[in-house]
Design a protein around this motif. Structure first.
Motif, short mmCIF file in Angstrom:
data_model
loop_
_atom_site.label_atom_id
_atom_site.label_comp_id
_atom_site.label_asym_id
_atom_site.label_seq_id
_atom_site.Cartn_x
_atom_site.Cartn_y
_atom_site.Cartn_z
N LEU A 60 -2.74 37.95 13.74
CA LEU A 60 -1.31 37.68 13.83
C LEU A 60 -0.69 37.79 12.45
O LEU A 60 -1.17 37.18 11.50
CB LEU A 60 -1.09 36.29 14.40
CG LEU A 60 0.34 35.85 14.63
CD1 LEU A 60 0.98 36.69 15.73
CD2 LEU A 60 0.38 34.39 15.01
N LYS A 61 0.39 38.57 12.36
CA LYS A 61 1.13 38.72 11.11
C LYS A 61 2.43 37.94 11.23
O LYS A 61 3.15 38.07 12.21
CB LYS A 61 1.44 40.20 10.85
CG LYS A 61 0.22 41.06 10.74
CD LYS A 61 0.62 42.52 10.66
CE LYS A 61 -0.58 43.42 10.86
NZ LYS A 61 -0.21 44.82 10.96
N ILE A 62 2.71 37.15 10.21
CA ILE A 62 3.91 36.32 10.19
C ILE A 62 4.72 36.73 8.97
O ILE A 62 4.22 36.65 7.85
CB ILE A 62 3.55 34.83 10.13
CG1 ILE A 62 2.66 34.47 11.33
CG2 ILE A 62 4.80 33.97 10.09
CD1 ILE A 62 2.03 33.13 11.26
N SER A 63 5.95 37.18 9.18
CA SER A 63 6.74 37.72 8.06
C SER A 63 8.19 37.28 8.13
O SER A 63 8.78 37.22 9.20
CB SER A 63 6.72 39.25 8.09
OG SER A 63 5.41 39.73 8.05
N ASP A 64 8.72 36.98 6.96
CA ASP A 64 10.16 36.80 6.77
C ASP A 64 10.53 37.80 5.69
O ASP A 64 10.29 37.56 4.49
CB ASP A 64 10.50 35.38 6.34
CG ASP A 64 12.01 35.17 6.19
OD1 ASP A 64 12.73 36.16 5.95
OD2 ASP A 64 12.46 34.03 6.28
N TRP A 65 11.06 38.93 6.07
CA TRP A 65 11.31 40.03 5.15
C TRP A 65 12.38 39.70 4.12
O TRP A 65 12.33 40.18 2.99
CB TRP A 65 11.66 41.30 5.92
CG TRP A 65 10.49 41.76 6.72
CD1 TRP A 65 10.27 41.54 8.05
CD2 TRP A 65 9.35 42.47 6.25
NE1 TRP A 65 9.07 42.07 8.43
CE2 TRP A 65 8.48 42.66 7.34
CE3 TRP A 65 8.97 42.96 5.00
CZ2 TRP A 65 7.27 43.32 7.23
CZ3 TRP A 65 7.76 43.63 4.91
CH2 TRP A 65 6.92 43.80 6.01
N THR A 66 13.35 38.87 4.47
CA THR A 66 14.41 38.54 3.51
C THR A 66 13.89 37.68 2.36
O THR A 66 14.38 37.77 1.25
CB THR A 66 15.59 37.82 4.19
OG1 THR A 66 15.12 36.63 4.81
CG2 THR A 66 16.25 38.72 5.22
N GLN A 67 12.89 36.85 2.64
CA GLN A 67 12.32 35.98 1.60
C GLN A 67 11.02 36.55 1.02
O GLN A 67 10.40 35.92 0.17
CB GLN A 67 12.04 34.58 2.17
CG GLN A 67 13.28 33.87 2.63
CD GLN A 67 12.98 32.45 3.03
OE1 GLN A 67 12.62 31.64 2.19
NE2 GLN A 67 13.11 32.15 4.32
N HIS A 68 10.60 37.70 1.52
CA HIS A 68 9.35 38.34 1.08
C HIS A 68 8.15 37.42 1.29
O HIS A 68 7.32 37.25 0.41
CB HIS A 68 9.44 38.79 -0.38
CG HIS A 68 10.61 39.68 -0.64
ND1 HIS A 68 10.67 40.98 -0.19
CD2 HIS A 68 11.79 39.44 -1.28
CE1 HIS A 68 11.83 41.51 -0.55
NE2 HIS A 68 12.53 40.61 -1.19
N VAL A 69 8.09 36.81 2.47
CA VAL A 69 7.01 35.89 2.82
C VAL A 69 6.17 36.54 3.91
O VAL A 69 6.71 37.01 4.92
CB VAL A 69 7.58 34.55 3.34
CG1 VAL A 69 6.47 33.63 3.80
CG2 VAL A 69 8.42 33.88 2.27
N HIS A 70 4.86 36.57 3.69
CA HIS A 70 3.94 37.19 4.66
C HIS A 70 2.66 36.36 4.73
O HIS A 70 2.17 35.88 3.71
CB HIS A 70 3.60 38.61 4.25
CG HIS A 70 4.80 39.44 3.93
ND1 HIS A 70 5.63 39.94 4.91
CD2 HIS A 70 5.34 39.83 2.76
CE1 HIS A 70 6.61 40.61 4.33
NE2 HIS A 70 6.46 40.55 3.03
N ALA A 71 2.15 36.21 5.94
CA ALA A 71 0.88 35.51 6.14
C ALA A 71 0.17 36.17 7.32
O ALA A 71 0.79 36.79 8.18
CB ALA A 71 1.11 34.03 6.41
N MET A 72 -1.14 36.02 7.33
CA MET A 72 -1.95 36.54 8.45
C MET A 72 -2.90 35.45 8.89
O MET A 72 -3.37 34.64 8.08
CB MET A 72 -2.73 37.77 8.01
CG MET A 72 -1.84 38.95 7.65
SD MET A 72 -2.77 40.35 7.06
CE MET A 72 -3.39 40.98 8.60
N VAL A 73 -3.18 35.44 10.19
CA VAL A 73 -4.10 34.45 10.74
C VAL A 73 -4.81 35.05 11.95
O VAL A 73 -4.25 35.88 12.66
CB VAL A 73 -3.35 33.15 11.13
CG1 VAL A 73 -2.34 33.40 12.23
CG2 VAL A 73 -4.31 32.06 11.51
N LEU A 74 -6.04 34.65 12.15
CA LEU A 74 -6.79 35.07 13.32
C LEU A 74 -6.36 34.19 14.49
O LEU A 74 -6.41 32.96 14.40
CB LEU A 74 -8.29 34.91 13.06
CG LEU A 74 -9.23 35.41 14.15
CD1 LEU A 74 -9.04 36.91 14.36
CD2 LEU A 74 -10.66 35.11 13.78
N ALA A 75 -5.88 34.79 15.55
CA ALA A 75 -5.38 34.05 16.71
C ALA A 75 -6.30 34.27 17.91
O ALA A 75 -6.93 35.30 18.04
CB ALA A 75 -3.97 34.53 17.04
#
Length: 142
Positions: A60-75
């Protein structure tokens, strides 16, 4: 020869378009009004896109493009019957929020996230203080 080339281009375009349509089915959007944790990473409040790739649906990719925040997690796929609710589910301990589940009836994303070490620690501290184990906080998907 031109006829074969035209057919090949048409087929390639159809696959590319189908691939994009499938990929869109694997993403949801939500406005999260508080800071939260996922997989040990602290993320700020914001407008997030949560999705997975067709080739690796468990990541799973979690992104907020306006704040340049990205995370990944195994779901892990959720076998829960609560799929008819379009929402993100958070566990709340005191003022800490931990993303634990995504429920989406309109998307192929119905997953549970593993409990992080930070969440286990927050749960233990909460129980030690004699407070309820956790509250569930639900955010509607956009």
């Amino acid at each position: 020869m031109r006829h074969i080339t035209a057919i090949a281009l048409f087929i390639a375009a159809a696959f590319i378009t189908a691939g994009k349509a499938i990929a869109q089915d694997y993403a949801v959007r939500a406005t999260i009004p508080f800071n939260f944790s996922v997989n040990g990473s602290q993320l700020p409040a914001g407008n997030y896109t949560l999705g997975s790739d067709v080739t690796s649906p468990h990541i799973l990719k979690i992104s907020d493009w306006t704040q340049h925040v990205h995370a990944m997690v195994l779901a892990m796929p959720s076998a829960d019957e609560k799929r008819n609710a379009n929402q993100l589910v958070f566990h709340k301990y005191g003022d800490q929020y931990f993303l634990c589940e995504i429920r989406s009836k309109e998307s192929s994303i119905n997953v549970q996230l593993p409990t992080s070490k930070q969440e286990k620690r927050a749960r233990a501290e909460t129980q030690l203080a004699g407070r309820p184990a956790h509250d569930e906080v639900m955010i509607a998907l956009n």
